[in-house]
Design a protein around this motif. Structure first.
Motif, PDB file in Angstrom:
ATOM      1  N   TYR A   1       3.298  -3.717  -0.278  1.00  0.00           N
ATOM      2  CA  TYR A   1       3.987  -3.900   0.994  1.00  0.00           C
ATOM      3  C   TYR A   1       5.354  -4.549   0.820  1.00  0.00           C
ATOM      4  O   TYR A   1       6.277  -4.287   1.594  1.00  0.00           O
ATOM      5  CB  TYR A   1       3.119  -4.711   1.957  1.00  0.00           C
ATOM      6  CG  TYR A   1       2.060  -3.868   2.619  1.00  0.00           C
ATOM      7  CD1 TYR A   1       2.322  -3.208   3.808  1.00  0.00           C
ATOM      8  CD2 TYR A   1       0.808  -3.713   2.045  1.00  0.00           C
ATOM      9  CE1 TYR A   1       1.361  -2.415   4.415  1.00  0.00           C
ATOM     10  CE2 TYR A   1      -0.163  -2.929   2.638  1.00  0.00           C
ATOM     11  CZ  TYR A   1       0.116  -2.278   3.830  1.00  0.00           C
ATOM     12  OH  TYR A   1      -0.830  -1.496   4.412  1.00  0.00           O
TER      13      TYR A   1
ATOM     14  N   CYS B   1       9.284   5.467  -0.507  1.00  0.00           N
ATOM     15  CA  CYS B   1       7.955   5.155   0.019  1.00  0.00           C
ATOM     16  C   CYS B   1       6.936   6.207  -0.391  1.00  0.00           C
ATOM     17  O   CYS B   1       5.808   5.886  -0.794  1.00  0.00           O
ATOM     18  CB  CYS B   1       7.998   5.047   1.544  1.00  0.00           C
ATOM     19  SG  CYS B   1       8.851   3.583   2.159  1.00  0.00           S
TER      20      CYS B   1
ATOM     21  N   ALA C   1       3.846   4.938  -2.820  1.00  0.00           N
ATOM     22  CA  ALA C   1       2.577   4.707  -2.124  1.00  0.00           C
ATOM     23  C   ALA C   1       1.446   5.521  -2.743  1.00  0.00           C
ATOM     24  O   ALA C   1       1.621   6.697  -3.061  1.00  0.00           O
ATOM     25  CB  ALA C   1       2.726   5.070  -0.646  1.00  0.00           C
TER      26      ALA C   1
ATOM     27  N   LEU D   1       2.347   4.532   5.067  1.00  0.00           N
ATOM     28  CA  LEU D   1       3.451   3.744   4.539  1.00  0.00           C
ATOM     29  C   LEU D   1       4.788   4.461   4.663  1.00  0.00           C
ATOM     30  O   LEU D   1       5.818   3.821   4.872  1.00  0.00           O
ATOM     31  CB  LEU D   1       3.177   3.374   3.080  1.00  0.00           C
ATOM     32  CG  LEU D   1       1.974   2.434   2.868  1.00  0.00           C
ATOM     33  CD1 LEU D   1       1.808   2.117   1.391  1.00  0.00           C
ATOM     34  CD2 LEU D   1       2.143   1.146   3.667  1.00  0.00           C
TER      35      LEU D   1
END
Length: 478
Positions: free
Chosen positions: A28, A142, A146, A154
């Protein structure tokens, strides 16, 4: 060797990417840093709405000049999108995001210090380059970092952060409105998120997919291993690294290098993806979202509402859009929901909302029609936040194979920004020609076309390997 390892991996590690424990703190931190680049766009979208009226009065701008000031950032974001594809492939995702932050910082300071239409327009154009770069590089990073089971949720963080930036800017505009040189402080405030992004990017690792393309295998493996929680065994970490790198390798093995622009347009692998991706990208914008995001205060004030009320409505709009984008992010990786259903639901309610606004505009100002306009705006931005907004970038990031993804995302961003520019640069002229009722009626028709295309052609790649197979997925969907 890759094929031999691939066969071994299928037997040993088939489900490891679906079962390993993710180190959420690392994941994150990286994804939020990347998505923070999208906040720059959201902040600019929101801050210009509150600044338009005092800016127009202070610099004595005509409506045509005001349209140029508003839409110029969108037009030059197209240039930024094209530059982003080259920068992302040659220098990396990290360098691209850092460059976007620094350019946006300079543009914000330049806009705030402008004393003429020409100088303001120049700095708006510079800022647009940064916006375009961020729009392309953020979802690429991303999607590549991810884990597959988290990819959809995400990647939608990029749209989420656009929607964080919008109400944040609306709030800044509401607080600053009325002080001396308020519009200058509003535009200068964009330098704050730009500085934060630059600092965060410096502390962020590079995309493992980019490192693999550069044959930096050790560095790529190190980034992937950090995605695995410390409670997992070393054997699990090794299997996750091996399987992830093999999937990335399969994603790129059709070509040893990134595809050229000529290959992008001539390869059979990209035909379906180009048709669906580019058409969907522009059709998410043409139903009129930027007529509301950019001109909400201007529209409500000229329709008859109090300007202070209009500023409060824009803040409520931003919060509604953010709320429904968060809702979509929670549902997007659910196989029962996926990508298509939010697109269809959002498109339908967008048409309904614009129809309410068209009816109010055709009738003329009353207390009731003022409420109808406000209700329509709130519903429209909520529907966009749930459907077209987050799903456009996610679908673009998924339908192109690895060698084509950066350029595919760049092209998708170009046509998306072109649609946005067409709306922002013509809205006031359309209102002058057709009135609010006629203008919103045009958007209703375009919204129906967009919804029909989405129902017919947009695929759902939830939980699947990225890359839309040539004609197979499209044919199966139809």
């Amino acid at each position: 060797l890759l094929q031999q390892e691939d066969r071994k991996s299928k037997a040993d590690d088939a489900d490891i990417l679906l079962t390993f424990t993710i180190r959420n703190s690392f994941l994150y931190r990286c994804v939020i840093t990347s998505a923070f680049g999208s906040l720059l766009l959201g902040f600019d979208l929101g801050i210009i709405s509150g600044a338009l009226i005092p800016l127009q009065n202070d610099l004595s701008l005509t409506d045509t000049q005001l349209q140029f000031v508003t839409s110029s950032i969108i037009f030059t974001s197209i240039i930024g999108s094209l530059v982003a594809g080259v920068v992302a492939d040659s220098l990396g995702r990290k360098v691209g995001l850092l460059a976007a932050a620094l350019i946006f910082l300079g543009g914000s300071i330049g806009m705030a210090s402008s004393f003429s239409f020409g100088v303001l327009l120049l700095w708006r154009c510079v800022t647009g380059i940064a916006v375009g770069m961020g729009l392309v590089i953020c979802p690429i990073f991303c999607a590549e970092l991810a884990p597959r089971r988290e990819r959809g949720r995400l990647t939608s963080f990029n749209e989420l952060f656009i929607n964080v930036g919008i109400p944040l800017a609306y709030l800044v505009g509401l607080l600053l409105r009325g002080i001396k040189d308020d519009w200058r402080y509003m535009l200068a405030s964009g330098s704050i998120p730009a500085i934060l992004l630059a600092i965060m990017v410096i502390l962020m690792p590079e995309s493992p997919a980019y490192l693999l393309k550069q044959k930096k295998l050790v560095e790529a493996a190190g980034v992937i291993e950090q995605l695995v929680d410390s409670t997992e065994s070393q054997d699990t970490k090794d299997r996750v690294v091996r399987q992830t790198m093999l999937e990335m390798g399969r994603d790129m093995q059709s070509q040893k290098a990134m595809a050229s622009w000529s290959e992008m347009f001539t390869s059979k692998e990209t035909r379906s993806a180009l048709f669906v991706g580019l058409t969907f990208s522009i059709l998410t914008q043409l139903p009129g979202i930027d007529s509301i995001i950019f001109y909400s205060v201007h529209t409500l004030s000229n329709f008859g509402a109090d300007e202070r009320l209009a500023l409060k409505v824009t803040l409520a709009m931003g919060l509604c859009k953010l709320t429904f984008t968060c809702f979509a992010a929670l549902l997007v990786d659910n196989n029962r929901v996926g990508r298509r259903l939010p697109v269809i639901i959002g498109g339908f309610f967008g048409v309904v909302a614009m129809g309410i606004m068209a009816a109010a505009g055709l009738y003329g100002y009353t207390v009731a029609t003022e409420r109808m306009i406000i209700a329509g705006m709130l519903l429209f931005v909520s529907a966009f936040g749930f459907g077209y907004g987050p799903m456009c970038w996610l679908i673009l990031a998924e339908i192109f194979h690895g060698p084509y993804r950066s350029k595919g995302m760049a092209l998708g961003s170009v046509v998306n920004r072109l649609g946005s520019f067409m709306v922002a640069s013509t809205y006031l002229s359309l209102v002058s020609l057709l009135g609010y009722g006629g203008t919103f009626s045009v958007y209703v028709v375009i919204g129906i076309v967009s919804l029909s295309f989405s129902c017919a052609f947009v695929p759902d790649l939830t939980g699947k390997t990225m890359g839309m197979k040539y004609e197979d997925d499209l044919r199966d969907h139809i």
